[in-house]
Design a protein around this motif. Structure first.
Motif, PDB file in Angstrom:
ATOM      1  N   ARG A 101     -16.468 -38.515 -13.486  1.00 56.15           N
ATOM      2  CA  ARG A 101     -15.918 -38.627 -14.834  1.00 56.15           C
ATOM      3  C   ARG A 101     -14.441 -38.265 -14.881  1.00 56.15           C
ATOM      4  N   ILE A 102     -13.699 -38.756 -13.905  1.00 59.06           N
ATOM      5  CA  ILE A 102     -12.261 -38.561 -13.902  1.00 59.06           C
ATOM      6  C   ILE A 102     -11.596 -39.886 -13.570  1.00 59.06           C
ATOM      7  N   SER A 103     -10.524 -40.199 -14.280  1.00 60.79           N
ATOM      8  CA  SER A 103      -9.836 -41.473 -14.086  1.00 60.79           C
ATOM      9  C   SER A 103      -8.701 -41.318 -13.088  1.00 60.79           C
ATOM     10  N   ARG A 104      -8.205 -42.441 -12.631  1.00 60.53           N
ATOM     11  CA  ARG A 104      -7.063 -42.426 -11.719  1.00 60.53           C
ATOM     12  C   ARG A 104      -5.880 -41.713 -12.359  1.00 60.53           C
ATOM     13  N   LEU A 105      -5.645 -41.985 -13.627  1.00 66.96           N
ATOM     14  CA  LEU A 105      -4.513 -41.380 -14.328  1.00 66.96           C
ATOM     15  C   LEU A 105      -4.683 -39.868 -14.439  1.00 66.96           C
ATOM     16  N   ILE A 119     -12.461 -32.148  -1.396  1.00 63.33           N
ATOM     17  CA  ILE A 119     -12.639 -32.660  -2.754  1.00 63.33           C
ATOM     18  C   ILE A 119     -12.675 -34.178  -2.712  1.00 63.33           C
ATOM     19  N   SER A 120     -13.758 -34.765  -3.229  1.00 64.13           N
ATOM     20  CA  SER A 120     -13.920 -36.218  -3.282  1.00 64.13           C
ATOM     21  C   SER A 120     -13.894 -36.655  -4.743  1.00 64.13           C
ATOM     22  N   LEU A 121     -13.035 -37.613  -5.052  1.00 67.38           N
ATOM     23  CA  LEU A 121     -12.831 -38.075  -6.419  1.00 67.38           C
ATOM     24  C   LEU A 121     -13.551 -39.400  -6.632  1.00 67.38           C
ATOM     25  N   LEU A 122     -14.463 -39.442  -7.608  1.00 71.92           N
ATOM     26  CA  LEU A 122     -15.238 -40.644  -7.912  1.00 71.92           C
ATOM     27  C   LEU A 122     -14.747 -41.174  -9.252  1.00 71.92           C
ATOM     28  N   TRP A 123     -14.031 -42.285  -9.216  1.00 66.99           N
ATOM     29  CA  TRP A 123     -13.262 -42.751 -10.365  1.00 66.99           C
ATOM     30  C   TRP A 123     -14.139 -43.262 -11.500  1.00 66.99           C
ATOM     31  N   SER A 124     -13.758 -42.911 -12.727  1.00 67.84           N
ATOM     32  CA  SER A 124     -14.507 -43.336 -13.908  1.00 67.84           C
ATOM     33  C   SER A 124     -13.970 -44.623 -14.518  1.00 67.84           C
ATOM     34  N   ASP A 125     -12.699 -44.952 -14.274  1.00 66.48           N
ATOM     35  CA  ASP A 125     -12.125 -46.161 -14.863  1.00 66.48           C
ATOM     36  C   ASP A 125     -12.454 -47.374 -13.992  1.00 66.48           C
ATOM     37  N   PRO A 126     -12.505 -48.569 -14.588  1.00 69.34           N
ATOM     38  CA  PRO A 126     -12.854 -49.753 -13.807  1.00 69.34           C
ATOM     39  C   PRO A 126     -11.834 -50.015 -12.697  1.00 69.34           C
ATOM     40  N   PRO A 127     -12.266 -50.453 -11.527  1.00 66.72           N
ATOM     41  CA  PRO A 127     -11.328 -50.760 -10.440  1.00 66.72           C
ATOM     42  C   PRO A 127     -10.375 -51.887 -10.841  1.00 66.72           C
ATOM     43  N   PRO A 258     -21.231 -33.435   3.884  1.00 66.06           N
ATOM     44  CA  PRO A 258     -19.973 -33.480   3.128  1.00 66.06           C
ATOM     45  C   PRO A 258     -18.776 -33.947   3.940  1.00 66.06           C
ATOM     46  N   ALA A 259     -18.802 -33.718   5.249  1.00 61.92           N
ATOM     47  CA  ALA A 259     -17.689 -34.174   6.091  1.00 61.92           C
ATOM     48  C   ALA A 259     -17.537 -35.686   6.070  1.00 61.92           C
ATOM     49  N   HIS A 260     -18.600 -36.403   5.689  1.00 62.88           N
ATOM     50  CA  HIS A 260     -18.566 -37.868   5.655  1.00 62.88           C
ATOM     51  C   HIS A 260     -18.220 -38.404   4.253  1.00 62.88           C
ATOM     52  N   TRP A 261     -18.077 -37.529   3.279  1.00 61.79           N
ATOM     53  CA  TRP A 261     -17.741 -38.005   1.939  1.00 61.79           C
ATOM     54  C   TRP A 261     -16.339 -38.611   1.916  1.00 61.79           C
ATOM     55  N   PRO A 262     -16.136 -39.694   1.173  1.00 65.22           N
ATOM     56  CA  PRO A 262     -14.803 -40.300   1.088  1.00 65.22           C
ATOM     57  C   PRO A 262     -13.868 -39.439   0.250  1.00 65.22           C
ATOM     58  N   ARG A 263     -12.562 -39.600   0.463  1.00 60.41           N
ATOM     59  CA  ARG A 263     -11.608 -38.868  -0.369  1.00 60.41           C
ATOM     60  C   ARG A 263     -11.649 -39.365  -1.807  1.00 60.41           C
ATOM     61  N   SER A 264     -11.874 -40.661  -1.982  1.00 58.51           N
ATOM     62  CA  SER A 264     -12.010 -41.229  -3.322  1.00 58.51           C
ATOM     63  C   SER A 264     -12.913 -42.449  -3.234  1.00 58.51           C
ATOM     64  N   LEU A 265     -13.478 -42.818  -4.401  1.00 57.05           N
ATOM     65  CA  LEU A 265     -14.456 -43.909  -4.384  1.00 57.05           C
ATOM     66  C   LEU A 265     -14.622 -44.488  -5.777  1.00 57.05           C
ATOM     67  N   TYR A 266     -14.631 -45.824  -5.848  1.00 58.04           N
ATOM     68  CA  TYR A 266     -15.114 -46.520  -7.040  1.00 58.04           C
ATOM     69  C   TYR A 266     -16.589 -46.842  -6.817  1.00 58.04           C
ATOM     70  N   PRO A 267     -17.409 -46.752  -7.841  1.00 62.11           N
ATOM     71  CA  PRO A 267     -18.838 -47.050  -7.641  1.00 62.11           C
ATOM     72  C   PRO A 267     -19.059 -48.513  -7.286  1.00 62.11           C
ATOM     73  N   GLU A 268     -19.897 -48.761  -6.282  1.00 63.71           N
ATOM     74  CA  GLU A 268     -20.183 -50.148  -5.906  1.00 63.71           C
ATOM     75  C   GLU A 268     -21.153 -50.795  -6.884  1.00 63.71           C
ATOM     76  N   HIS A 269     -21.878 -49.986  -7.635  1.00 62.02           N
ATOM     77  CA  HIS A 269     -22.811 -50.505  -8.633  1.00 62.02           C
ATOM     78  C   HIS A 269     -22.097 -50.585  -9.982  1.00 62.02           C
ATOM     79  N   PHE A 270     -22.232 -51.715 -10.659  1.00 65.93           N
ATOM     80  CA  PHE A 270     -21.527 -51.890 -11.927  1.00 65.93           C
ATOM     81  C   PHE A 270     -22.170 -53.002 -12.743  1.00 65.93           C
ATOM     82  N   LYS A 271     -21.710 -53.112 -13.972  1.00 67.12           N
ATOM     83  CA  LYS A 271     -22.182 -54.147 -14.886  1.00 67.12           C
ATOM     84  C   LYS A 271     -20.981 -54.756 -15.596  1.00 67.12           C
ATOM     85  N   VAL A 272     -21.236 -55.840 -16.312  1.00 64.38           N
ATOM     86  CA  VAL A 272     -20.211 -56.504 -17.130  1.00 64.38           C
ATOM     87  C   VAL A 272     -20.679 -56.487 -18.568  1.00 64.38           C
ATOM     88  N   VAL A 273     -19.781 -56.175 -19.487  1.00 63.24           N
ATOM     89  CA  VAL A 273     -20.083 -56.229 -20.910  1.00 63.24           C
ATOM     90  C   VAL A 273     -19.081 -57.165 -21.582  1.00 63.24           C
TER      91      VAL A 273
END
Length: 303
Positions: A101-105, A119-127, A258-273
Motif C-alpha cells: 500500500r505504498i506508491s512510487r511517489l 526492505i521490499s517495496l510492493l507498489w500500490s499504483d498501476p505500473p 527473505p534473501a530472495h525477496w525483490p527490492r521492489s515489485l508490481y503485482p503480476e495479478h491484476f484486473k481492468v475496470v
C-alpha cells in the motif's frame, strides 16, 4: 548378534521416521502493522491468516510495537501503510520487511533513489507500462499521450517515455504547478489524443477532479487512470490489483527466504475496470474488462 543389531537399527530408524512425521510443519511468524487499525486492515490480516493456516499471522497497531531493532530477527514484517514505513526507516536494524500500500511517489519522497537493505517495496499504483499498453489496446488509434506532472511525480517521465517508444506512443508532458489555473490543462489538451493520469495526489484529488474531468469531456479526451477510484469518478479505464491479487503475491513471497525477496515489485495479478457511461459520453466502445485484462496479462508473459 548381527541379526539383533539389525533389528535394533531398523527399530530406531522407524522410531526416528515416526518422530519426524509427528513433528509440526515449519511455520513462519508473520507480523502485520499499520498506523490505523481500520476494518480494511483487519480484513486483510484475517484473509492472510486464513490463507496461511500453518503460520502465526498477527496484526498489531503501530503504536503497540517497539523499535524495529527490538523485534525478533526471524519474523516476517509486513507494513500496510506509509506511516509504518516511516517508523521502520527510523531504525537501521530490524527484520526483513515487505511494504504494501505504498506508491512510487510516496516511496520516492521518503527514499529518493537509495533504498535500505531488508526492505521490499510492493507498489500500490498501476505500473506505467501496463497503463500504456491498456491505452494501446482499447484506444489503438491514439498516439499522443498527455501527462500532467508535478515536482513530486516528474521522476516518472523518463520511465514513461522508455515504455512508450516501443509501443509507438509519444509522451506529451505538461508541468502543472498551480492546480487552480487551467491554462496548463488547455495547453496539454491541444497536443494530446488521450490523457494518462499519474498517481500524484497533488494533481488528482477531490479538489481537482471536477475541473479535470469536465475539461477532458469538453475536449472529448478520455482519461486513463490514475487508479480504479478515479474510474468510478469519471475516467475511462484503469488497471488495478485488489485484495485477492495482493494476497496471491504475498503468499508467494512468504514461501521464499527473505534473501530472495525483490527490492521492489508490481503485482503480476491484476484486473481492468472501465466506466461504460464515460465511454458512451465520449463515443468510445465500452471496455471489455475481462478480455482486455487477459490480453494484457498474456502480453506480459511473453519474453
Amino acid at each position: 548378534m548381527t541379526t539383533l543389531r539389525c533389528t535394533r537399527f531398523w527399530r530406531r530408524s522407524l522410531l526416528l521416521v515416526s518422530l519426524i512425521f509427528s513433528m509440526p510443519a515449519w511455520s513462519a511468524e508473520i507480523l502485520l502493522t499499520a498506523a490505523e487499525d481500520s476494518a480494511g486492515v483487519q480484513a486483510f490480516a484475517q484473509a492472510l491468516a486464513q490463507q496461511r493456516p500453518k503460520d502465526n499471522v498477527v496484526f498489531k497497531p503501530l503504536k503497540d510495537l517497539p523499535a524495529p531493532g527490538r523485534l525478533p530477527a526471524g519474523i516476517r514484517l509486513v507494513l500496510l501503510d506509509p506511516p509504518s514505513l516511516d517508523w521502520r526507516l527510523r531504525d537501521s536494524q530490524g527484520p526483513a520487511t515487505l511494504v504494501l500500500r505504498i506508491s512510487r511517489l510516496q516511496a520516492h519522497q521518503r527514499l529518493g533513489d537509495r533504498w535500505p537493505d531488508k526492505i521490499s517495496l510492493l507498489w500500490s499504483d498501476p505500473p506505467p507500462d501496463r497503463q500504456l499498453r491498456l491505452i494501446a489496446n482499447i484506444l489503438p488509434q491514439y498516439r499522443r499521450i498527455g501527462v500532467l506532472y508535478g515536482k513530486d511525480s516528474e521522476f516518472l517521465l523518463r520511465e514513461l517515455r522508455q515504455y512508450a517508444a516501443p509501443l509507438g506512443l509519444e509522451i506529451v508532458a505538461q508541468y502543472w504547478e498551480d492546480t487552480s489555473d487551467s491554462r496548463a490543462l488547455q495547453a496539454l489538451f491541444k497536443h494530446s489524443d488521450v490523457l494518462l493520469g499519474l498517481d500524484d495526489p497533488q494533481l488528482y484529488n477531490p479538489k481537482t477532479v471536477k475541473n479535470l474531468l469536465l475539461s477532458s469531456y469538453a475536449r472529448q479526451l478520455p482519461l486513463i487512470g490514475p487508479n480504479a477510484g478515479f474510474v468510478r469518478a469519471g475516467s475511462l479505464a484503469s488497471t488495478y490489483s485488489d485484495q485477492n491479487d495482493w494476497l496471491k503475491v504475498l503468499d508467494r513471497l512468504l514461501d521464499q527466504p527473505p534473501a530472495h525477496w525483490p527490492r521492489s515489485l508490481y503485482p503480476e495479478h491484476f484486473k481492468v475496470v472501465g466506466n461504460p457511461q464515460v465511454a458512451r459520453s465520449l463515443g468510445i466502445e465500452q471496455v471489455d474488462e475481462n478480455t482486455v485484462a487477459t490480453r494484457l496479462a498474456e502480453g506480459e508473459k511473453r519474453p
